[in-house]
Enzyme design. Structure first.
Site, PDB file in Angstrom:
ATOM      1  N   ASP A   1       6.083  -7.483   1.705  1.00 12.94           N
ATOM      2  CA  ASP A   1       5.320  -6.781   2.750  1.00 12.94           C
ATOM      3  C   ASP A   1       4.911  -7.810   3.801  1.00 12.94           C
ATOM      4  O   ASP A   1       5.154  -9.024   3.628  1.00 12.94           O
ATOM      5  CB  ASP A   1       4.066  -6.092   2.155  1.00 12.94           C
ATOM      6  CG  ASP A   1       3.651  -4.844   2.946  1.00 12.94           C
ATOM      7  OD1 ASP A   1       3.369  -4.984   4.158  1.00 12.94           O
ATOM      8  OD2 ASP A   1       3.622  -3.751   2.378  1.00 12.94           O
TER       9      ASP A   1
ATOM     10  N   ASN B   1      11.525   0.594   1.233  1.00  9.74           N
ATOM     11  CA  ASN B   1      10.428   1.551   1.466  1.00  9.74           C
ATOM     12  C   ASN B   1       9.662   1.284   2.760  1.00  9.74           C
ATOM     13  O   ASN B   1       9.087   2.216   3.332  1.00  9.74           O
ATOM     14  CB  ASN B   1       9.467   1.493   0.264  1.00  9.74           C
ATOM     15  CG  ASN B   1       8.130   2.122   0.573  1.00  9.74           C
ATOM     16  OD1 ASN B   1       7.997   3.348   0.599  1.00  9.74           O
ATOM     17  ND2 ASN B   1       7.119   1.298   0.860  1.00  9.74           N
TER      18      ASN B   1
ATOM     19  N   ARG C   1       0.857  -1.192   0.000  1.00  8.54           N
ATOM     20  CA  ARG C   1       0.000   0.000   0.000  1.00  8.54           C
ATOM     21  C   ARG C   1       0.900   1.253   0.000  1.00  8.54           C
ATOM     22  O   ARG C   1       2.130   1.141   0.050  1.00  8.54           O
ATOM     23  CB  ARG C   1      -0.920  -0.006   1.220  1.00  8.54           C
ATOM     24  CG  ARG C   1      -0.176   0.241   2.514  1.00  8.54           C
ATOM     25  CD  ARG C   1      -1.084   0.228   3.734  1.00  8.54           C
ATOM     26  NE  ARG C   1      -0.386   0.769   4.874  1.00  8.54           N
ATOM     27  CZ  ARG C   1      -0.773   0.628   6.136  1.00  8.54           C
ATOM     28  NH1 ARG C   1      -1.852  -0.064   6.415  1.00  8.54           N
ATOM     29  NH2 ARG C   1      -0.072   1.172   7.116  1.00  8.54           N
TER      30      ARG C   1
ATOM     31  N   TYR D   1      11.311   7.933  15.249  1.00  2.69           N
ATOM     32  CA  TYR D   1      11.207   7.909  13.786  1.00  2.69           C
ATOM     33  C   TYR D   1      12.287   8.792  13.155  1.00  2.69           C
ATOM     34  O   TYR D   1      12.999   8.357  12.239  1.00  2.69           O
ATOM     35  CB  TYR D   1       9.813   8.410  13.406  1.00  2.69           C
ATOM     36  CG  TYR D   1       9.492   8.419  11.940  1.00  2.69           C
ATOM     37  CD1 TYR D   1       9.042   7.276  11.291  1.00  2.69           C
ATOM     38  CD2 TYR D   1       9.601   9.598  11.186  1.00  2.69           C
ATOM     39  CE1 TYR D   1       8.717   7.290   9.948  1.00  2.69           C
ATOM     40  CE2 TYR D   1       9.283   9.625   9.844  1.00  2.69           C
ATOM     41  CZ  TYR D   1       8.831   8.473   9.227  1.00  2.69           C
ATOM     42  OH  TYR D   1       8.514   8.499   7.885  1.00  2.69           O
TER      43      TYR D   1
ATOM     44  N   THR E   1      -0.917   9.003   2.551  1.00  2.00           N
ATOM     45  CA  THR E   1      -0.949   7.532   2.584  1.00  2.00           C
ATOM     46  C   THR E   1      -1.584   7.101   3.898  1.00  2.00           C
ATOM     47  O   THR E   1      -1.798   7.928   4.795  1.00  2.00           O
ATOM     48  CB  THR E   1       0.482   6.937   2.535  1.00  2.00           C
ATOM     49  OG1 THR E   1       1.119   7.238   3.793  1.00  2.00           O
ATOM     50  CG2 THR E   1       1.312   7.483   1.394  1.00  2.00           C
TER      51      THR E   1
ATOM     52  N   LYS F   1      15.403   7.865  10.564  1.00  2.00           N
ATOM     53  CA  LYS F   1      15.497   8.412   9.213  1.00  2.00           C
ATOM     54  C   LYS F   1      16.844   9.135   9.011  1.00  2.00           C
ATOM     55  O   LYS F   1      17.387   9.132   7.904  1.00  2.00           O
ATOM     56  CB  LYS F   1      14.304   9.326   8.925  1.00  2.00           C
ATOM     57  CG  LYS F   1      12.962   8.570   8.893  1.00  2.00           C
ATOM     58  CD  LYS F   1      12.949   7.416   7.889  1.00  2.00           C
ATOM     59  CE  LYS F   1      11.582   6.788   7.721  1.00  2.00           C
ATOM     60  NZ  LYS F   1      11.556   5.689   6.728  1.00  2.00           N
TER      61      LYS F   1
ATOM     62  N   ASP G   1       9.040  -9.667   6.081  1.00  2.00           N
ATOM     63  CA  ASP G   1       9.167  -8.783   7.247  1.00  2.00           C
ATOM     64  C   ASP G   1      10.608  -8.298   7.227  1.00  2.00           C
ATOM     65  O   ASP G   1      11.552  -9.092   7.410  1.00  2.00           O
ATOM     66  CB  ASP G   1       8.860  -9.573   8.524  1.00  2.00           C
ATOM     67  CG  ASP G   1       9.013  -8.711   9.780  1.00  2.00           C
ATOM     68  OD1 ASP G   1       9.683  -7.656   9.721  1.00  2.00           O
ATOM     69  OD2 ASP G   1       8.494  -9.121  10.828  1.00  2.00           O
ATOM     70  N   VAL G   2      10.803  -7.006   7.006  1.00  2.00           N
ATOM     71  CA  VAL G   2      12.161  -6.491   6.785  1.00  2.00           C
ATOM     72  C   VAL G   2      13.065  -6.609   8.008  1.00  2.00           C
ATOM     73  O   VAL G   2      14.279  -6.415   7.901  1.00  2.00           O
ATOM     74  CB  VAL G   2      12.152  -5.020   6.286  1.00  2.00           C
ATOM     75  CG1 VAL G   2      11.469  -4.914   4.930  1.00  2.00           C
ATOM     76  CG2 VAL G   2      11.510  -4.084   7.314  1.00  2.00           C
TER      77      VAL G   2
HETATM   78  N1  LIG Z   1       3.501   9.223   4.312  1.00  2.00           N
HETATM   79  C1  LIG Z   1       4.372  10.139   4.662  1.00  2.00           C
HETATM   80  O1  LIG Z   1       3.997  11.296   4.945  1.00  2.00           O
HETATM   81  C2  LIG Z   1       5.858   9.823   4.714  1.00  2.00           C
HETATM   82  C3  LIG Z   1       6.755  10.893   4.871  1.00  2.00           C
HETATM   83  C4  LIG Z   1       8.115  10.632   4.897  1.00  2.00           C
HETATM   84  C5  LIG Z   1       8.578   9.331   4.782  1.00  2.00           C
HETATM   85  N2  LIG Z   1       7.680   8.314   4.636  1.00  2.00           N
HETATM   86  C6  LIG Z   1       8.244   6.964   4.523  1.00  2.00           C
HETATM   87  O2  LIG Z   1       7.797   6.372   3.321  1.00  2.00           O
HETATM   88  C7  LIG Z   1       7.744   4.950   3.466  1.00  2.00           C
HETATM   89  C8  LIG Z   1       6.402   4.453   3.033  1.00  2.00           C
HETATM   90  O3  LIG Z   1       5.426   4.981   3.900  1.00  2.00           O
HETATM   91  P1  LIG Z   1       3.887   5.153   3.497  1.00  2.00           P
HETATM   92  O4  LIG Z   1       3.549   6.567   3.746  1.00  2.00           O
HETATM   93  O5  LIG Z   1       3.618   4.545   2.181  1.00  2.00           O
HETATM   94  O6  LIG Z   1       3.242   4.301   4.707  1.00  2.00           O
HETATM   95  P2  LIG Z   1       2.199   3.100   4.733  1.00  2.00           P
HETATM   96  O7  LIG Z   1       1.968   2.832   6.171  1.00  2.00           O
HETATM   97  O8  LIG Z   1       1.042   3.399   3.860  1.00  2.00           O
HETATM   98  O9  LIG Z   1       3.008   1.898   4.057  1.00  2.00           O
HETATM   99  C9  LIG Z   1       4.079   1.279   4.685  1.00  2.00           C
HETATM  100  C10 LIG Z   1       4.150  -0.166   4.240  1.00  2.00           C
HETATM  101  O10 LIG Z   1       5.233  -0.786   4.942  1.00  2.00           O
HETATM  102  C11 LIG Z   1       4.775  -2.037   5.391  1.00  2.00           C
HETATM  103  N3  LIG Z   1       5.543  -2.500   6.554  1.00  2.00           N
HETATM  104  C12 LIG Z   1       5.479  -2.066   7.832  1.00  2.00           C
HETATM  105  N4  LIG Z   1       6.288  -2.796   8.613  1.00  2.00           N
HETATM  106  C13 LIG Z   1       6.880  -3.718   7.799  1.00  2.00           C
HETATM  107  C14 LIG Z   1       7.820  -4.749   8.001  1.00  2.00           C
HETATM  108  N5  LIG Z   1       8.312  -5.029   9.217  1.00  2.00           N
HETATM  109  N6  LIG Z   1       8.227  -5.481   6.944  1.00  2.00           N
HETATM  110  C15 LIG Z   1       7.717  -5.229   5.712  1.00  2.00           C
HETATM  111  N7  LIG Z   1       6.809  -4.282   5.454  1.00  2.00           N
HETATM  112  C16 LIG Z   1       6.403  -3.531   6.496  1.00  2.00           C
HETATM  113  C17 LIG Z   1       3.302  -1.821   5.732  1.00  2.00           C
HETATM  114  O11 LIG Z   1       2.591  -3.051   5.829  1.00  2.00           O
HETATM  115  C18 LIG Z   1       2.862  -0.937   4.577  1.00  2.00           C
HETATM  116  O12 LIG Z   1       2.432  -1.679   3.475  1.00  2.00           O
HETATM  117  C19 LIG Z   1       8.081   4.683   4.943  1.00  2.00           C
HETATM  118  O13 LIG Z   1       9.443   4.339   5.058  1.00  2.00           O
HETATM  119  C20 LIG Z   1       7.814   6.013   5.596  1.00  2.00           C
HETATM  120  O14 LIG Z   1       8.552   6.160   6.793  1.00  2.00           O
HETATM  121  C21 LIG Z   1       6.338   8.526   4.599  1.00  2.00           C
END
Ligand SMILES: NC(=O)c1ccc[n+]([C@@H]2O[C@H](COP(=O)([O-])OP(=O)(O)OC[C@H]3O[C@@H](n4cnc5c(N)ncnc54)[C@H](O)[C@@H]3O)[C@@H](O)[C@H]2O)c1
Length: 253
Positions: free
Chosen positions: A37, A88, A16, A153, A188, A157, A61-62
């Site tokens: 995922d 990601n 997602r 967090y 998201t 990062k 699971d990463v």
């Molecule tokens: N959305 C934002 O505003 C934002 C801003 C900066 C950075 N990010 C980064 O972007 C990346 C994606 O985030 P997003 O916004 O799409 O979030 P999201 O929560 O929609 O998606 C994250 C995905 O990572 C998966 N995930 C979580 N733990 C996991 C694990 N242990 N192993 C494998 N998969 C796992 C989840 O199941 C999910 O599908 C992340 O690294 C997040 O920190 C997001």
């Protein structure tokens, strides 16, 4: 001709959000995509939608060394090689530092930081064996500056950017480029877990972000595509901010 024809790219957290859009765009640009995922149902459904010749889902699971080894083996068996990785997957927890339980801090480090390290360690040798390729790590706006309430967090990062720079130095001779995306606020499930109508928060982002709106996951996917494809052939070791101007500074107008 696609920008990723002939490439095989593993995307973590691909069920997602940004990972989903990266998987969709990379497949549309000709790559074979391995979606990893822990959300198996959503990941399987997306892989099926993209098509068996173009995509495969693996439970990854990463934080698990075993899952990484199995994912790389599955990718090789299915598509013959891996020459791209998008780290990601990530999780976000809100807490002030003095209130953060140790377990919560460790959980965030485990997914965001250790997961990124394990991904580089598991996949870089495969990319090298394939003759070179790319790694794109997902940091954040908070990898470059502070934000109250997300201490664990933000720490992870910042660490992702450290890993990106060191990996770029160590892997350059093997033909592997390593860069990072640093998104600001992106629409998201992470930033909007309740699925609130974006119209309800539009005024907040109009004031907060110079470009006046929250970002779209498709826009981050476009940056990840640039860093995975040949258009960025002379770029490695760099953080790329995609935040609508948030980090540019403070405006009184
Ligand atoms: N959305 C934002 O505003 C934002 C801003 C900066 C950075 N990010 C980064 O972007 C990346 C994606 O985030 P997003 O916004 O799409 O979030 P999201 O929560 O929609 O998606 C994250 C995905 O990572 C998966 N995930 C979580 N733990 C996991 C694990 N242990 N192993 C494998 N998969 C796992 C989840 O199941 C999910 O599908 C992340 O690294 C997040 O920190 C997001």
């Amino acid at each position: 001709m696609g920008k990723l024809d002939g490439r095989v790219v593993l995307v973590t957290g691909a069920a997602r959000g940004q990972g989903e859009q990266e998987a969709r765009l990379f497949a549309a640009e000709g790559a074979k995509v391995v979606l990893g995922d822990v959300l198996d149902e959503a990941g399987e459904a997306l892989a099926e939608e993209l098509g068996k010749d173009r995509a495969a889902y693996v439970h990854l699971d990463v934080t698990s060394e075993g899952d990484w080894a199995a994912a790389v083996a599955a990718a090789e068996e299915r598509f013959g090689k891996v020459d791209g990785l998008v780290n990601n997957a990530g999780i976000l927890r809100f807490n002030e530092l003095v209130s953060t339980p140790l377990e919560e801090f460790r959980a965030v480090v485990s997914v965001n930081q250790t997961g990124c390290f394990l991904g580089i360690r598991a996949v870089a040798p495969e990319i090298a064996a394939a003759g070179g390729g790319t790694i794109v790590n997902t940091a954040s706006y908070t990898g470059l500056t502070g934000m109250a309430g997300v201490g664990a967090y933000a720490a992870t990062k910042h660490a992702v950017l450290g890993l990106t720079r060191v990996a770029a130095l160590e892997l350059a001779a093997k033909g592997i480029r390593v860069n990072a995306v640093c998104p600001g606020a992106i629409d998201t499930p992470m930033s909007n877990p309740e699925g609130v109508d974006p119209a309800a928060t539009a005024e907040l982002y109009r004031k907060l972000v110079p470009l006046g709106r929250i970002g779209r996951p498709e826009e981050v996917a476009a940056l990840a595509l640039f860093l995975t494809g040949e258009d960025s052939a002379y770029i490695t070791g760099q953080p790329f901010v995609i935040d609508g101007g948030w980090l540019a500074g403070v405006s009184l107008f």
